[in-house]
Scaffold this motif. Sequence first.
Motif, short mmCIF file in Angstrom:
data_model
loop_
_atom_site.label_atom_id
_atom_site.label_comp_id
_atom_site.label_asym_id
_atom_site.label_seq_id
_atom_site.Cartn_x
_atom_site.Cartn_y
_atom_site.Cartn_z
N ASP A 173 0.84 -1.21 0.00
CA ASP A 173 0.00 0.00 0.00
C ASP A 173 0.87 1.25 0.00
OD1 ASP A 173 -2.14 -1.63 0.05
OD2 ASP A 173 -2.59 -1.37 2.20
N ARG A 174 1.87 1.23 0.89
CA ARG A 174 2.75 2.40 1.01
C ARG A 174 3.52 2.63 -0.29
NH1 ARG A 174 3.72 7.28 2.87
NH2 ARG A 174 5.81 7.64 3.71
N GLU A 201 1.25 4.13 -2.80
CA GLU A 201 0.98 5.53 -2.49
C GLU A 201 2.10 6.42 -3.03
OE1 GLU A 201 0.31 8.26 1.53
OE2 GLU A 201 0.96 6.18 1.71
N LEU A 202 3.36 6.01 -2.75
CA LEU A 202 4.50 6.81 -3.18
C LEU A 202 4.66 6.80 -4.69
CD1 LEU A 202 6.67 5.97 -0.18
CD2 LEU A 202 6.30 8.28 -0.99
N SER A 222 2.33 6.72 -6.77
CA SER A 222 1.36 7.66 -7.33
C SER A 222 1.77 9.11 -7.06
CB SER A 222 -0.02 7.30 -6.77
OG SER A 222 -0.72 8.45 -6.42
N ILE A 223 2.21 9.41 -5.82
CA ILE A 223 2.61 10.80 -5.52
C ILE A 223 3.78 11.23 -6.39
CG2 ILE A 223 3.51 12.36 -3.75
CD1 ILE A 223 2.11 10.67 -1.67
N ASP A 228 3.62 5.96 -11.96
CA ASP A 228 2.64 4.93 -12.32
C ASP A 228 3.04 4.22 -13.60
OD1 ASP A 228 0.16 5.97 -10.47
OD2 ASP A 228 1.42 7.58 -11.27
N GLU A 265 3.77 15.04 4.10
CA GLU A 265 4.16 14.07 5.12
C GLU A 265 4.74 14.77 6.35
OE1 GLU A 265 5.17 10.36 4.41
OE2 GLU A 265 3.74 10.31 2.75
#
Lengths: 498, 344
Positions: free
Chosen positions: B115-116, B119-120, B122-123, B127, B186
């Motif tokens: 998941d983490r 997330e990164l 995508s940020i 992708d 963050e």
Amino acid sequence: MKVLTIAVVPLVSVPLVYLVFRVAEVESGAVLTEVLSPRTGQLLLNTAVLVVAVTVTALTVGILQAYAVMRTTIPLRRTLTIFATVPLAVPSYVAAYGWLGVVPGFNGFVPAWLVLSVATTPLVFLTVSAALARTSRSVDDVAQSISTSKVRRHVLVTWPTIRSAVWSSGLLVALYVIADFGAVSLLRYDTFTRAIFNAYRSSFDRSLASILGVVVVLLTLALVVLYRRALRREQPGPVNVVPPSAVLLSRGGWPHAVAMSLWTAVGTGVPFVSVVAWAMAGNSGTELGRLAESALNSAMYGLSAATVAVALGVVIVVASLRYRFAPANLAESLSWLIHALPALVVALSFTFVGIRLVPDLYQTHVFVVLGLVVLFLPNAISAVEPALRAVPPAWHELAQSLGMRPSTEFMRVTVPVITPGLVAGWALVVLVIVRELPLTLLLRPNGVETLATRLWTETNAGAFAAAAPYAVTLVALAGIPAWLVSRGLDPQRKLVVS
Amino acid sequence: MSAFVEVKNLTVVKNGSTILHDVSFVVNRGEFLSILGPSGVGKTTLLRCLAGFERPDSGSVAIDGDAVSSDSSWVEPSRRGVGIVPQDGALFTHMTVARNIGAGLADIASGPRADRVAELVSIMRLDGLENRLPAELSGGQQQRVAVARAIAPSPRVVLLDEPFAALDTELRTELRADVRELLRKESITAILVTHDQDEALSLSDSISVMRDGAIIQSGTPADIYARPADIDVALFLGDAVILPGRVSGGKVETELGALTPLNRVRDGDSGFAAVRPENFYLQPDPAGQAIVTGRQFFGHDVLVTVTTPERTITARASGPLAPEMGMKLTVWVRGPVNFYARPD
């Protein structure tokens, strides 16, 4: 130039032609029975056990040595680097002779394992050291900030850095063991090469020797294929890096330094001292004439074969680099293939071709030189190539624009630039050829002895004192390239203060 | 706000030469500090001391109140809660993008880890590249992965060692903005070392200027740009024309007239005034003594080289109004300037 290149192709395909002929004969039932006999199985097992044992030992010791010298705070770094490369100065059959000189009955698996492990560890040490020198400080830093576990840090940083070096030096060691003839035959451990030689010597029908030779070739090819597979996913690493900070060893690193010295002291020190002791004790006065004679033969073979090989090397490399001439690439690839084969098998193929096609040449000096040229062409090419690559292709065009013809350009521009590199490469090839044993042993004219063949014959007869002068001369000659190699590797020389 | 990272009297000596000399500074929680200086002044060594790759000869480093490096304490790099982004990215060449980003998350279960990482990815706009190897990425993408890998374990501090230096201008601007955004989101404290004054001025909450292993000035970007501590800093932070002058009646008398000093001056002092290119006013004047001898067009503005009887000046003029080559001018200075008195 093109004519010469094309002429090299049949010469370097001799071993392959031989191989094809032999494989074609495998159809006959008698040959198949021989290949599948329990004796062949035993030889296969002996060879495999020795290959695995030596490769594992050489990799373990070599990697540890390289890591200690390149990445840790071990004391006496320079001395230890020399210690790690010193076994290169003692050809494995000379080491075998040395051990037999102090330990009578030094025969069988353990001696063969020890002598070959010591002889091949420098190959691993040099390759892995060079790879470790490319360890990037920033990658090491990231691993340190990410992981608390030492093992995980090695998995993240050390292993990816040395992986291809480990594979390639492992392959080199395995090929060396399969190809080794002198040491295993003196130490009476039955591998394929020893069996091939005995089969060749003991009967007029050489088909048994040839069949065993084919088995060895297949074994070699299997290893090369395995290696190619392993390297397929290799990623290029960083090119120019700041070296990482050294790993702190316990107790100042002295126990590690002692362990490293011990390996060389036993492995190379014992045979070396034995060689020197026999040489001092021996009555070499009367032998001086024979020593001079065999030294002269060695020099003759070495000088002429190296000169021809380097000349052909220049032709092939120029044809391939500058003119992209396809046969040159073919000749180069073929010669590398031969390089992977045991010299004994190459020698067998030459006797086969010699007897059937050119009986007039067979067992003449010319034939020996031809064999040596084919065997050491890859050494010559790799010595010549860096020198030729030092001439930028643009100079060639520039010289033309200045009105020089290609031949004028070659003499006035290329030759002056490549000469020093060429001479150094040539000298190295001479010295490597002088220590060659199996091919010379098989192809030499009757009664002609070189340093290597005399050492082998005398040791086999148990005449240690008589063999000593040859051993000393060989160690002195082999020591020169070994010394050059160890000087080229100055660990942590690129240490940069940031 | 409290001091989150506190560096006190850090000194490093290597092979007899002093790399860092008595360096002290503080960074507040969530703040973005840039250490600005030319290459070879010890910026990287300072960063390596903070990360724990190097032991300082004296001085201390504390993060969130924990002394991680001092005379009496030492915390291993992996236990400092510090993420690093080296100049070359230093990706693990044998690992895919996803595995690189997850490299610092070995201790957490595979579900949350994935998941983490996602997330990164995508940020940092990675992708579709998750299964690529570093060799198959562009330079900018590699740096994005390096940033994501450093941020993934949510470190207390992230250290950036010129991570944008090797990229071309457009990529650099884009990546800087994304990194700044990520850090803000963050709320991670960051320390960037750089030799690029535009980068430091545009990204940071505060700047420390470093020279010869020592910090010579600290402050907000606006502060430092407006009031450089000395002429060298003024020149380093951007182009400036240095005019000799003398203080008289609270003004600095120069060849271009009496200028208003920005800092405190003493009557009778002589020294140098630093004038930024944008502080010149070029008035077309057929009787003027200055003449336009060079012109570099940048679209939004023009750098004009003007030769006066005394010297050659580089001035910035806005595009459409910039004087043409050969035009005669009178040069004025508008706004106050910094004056640096020559030591007696």
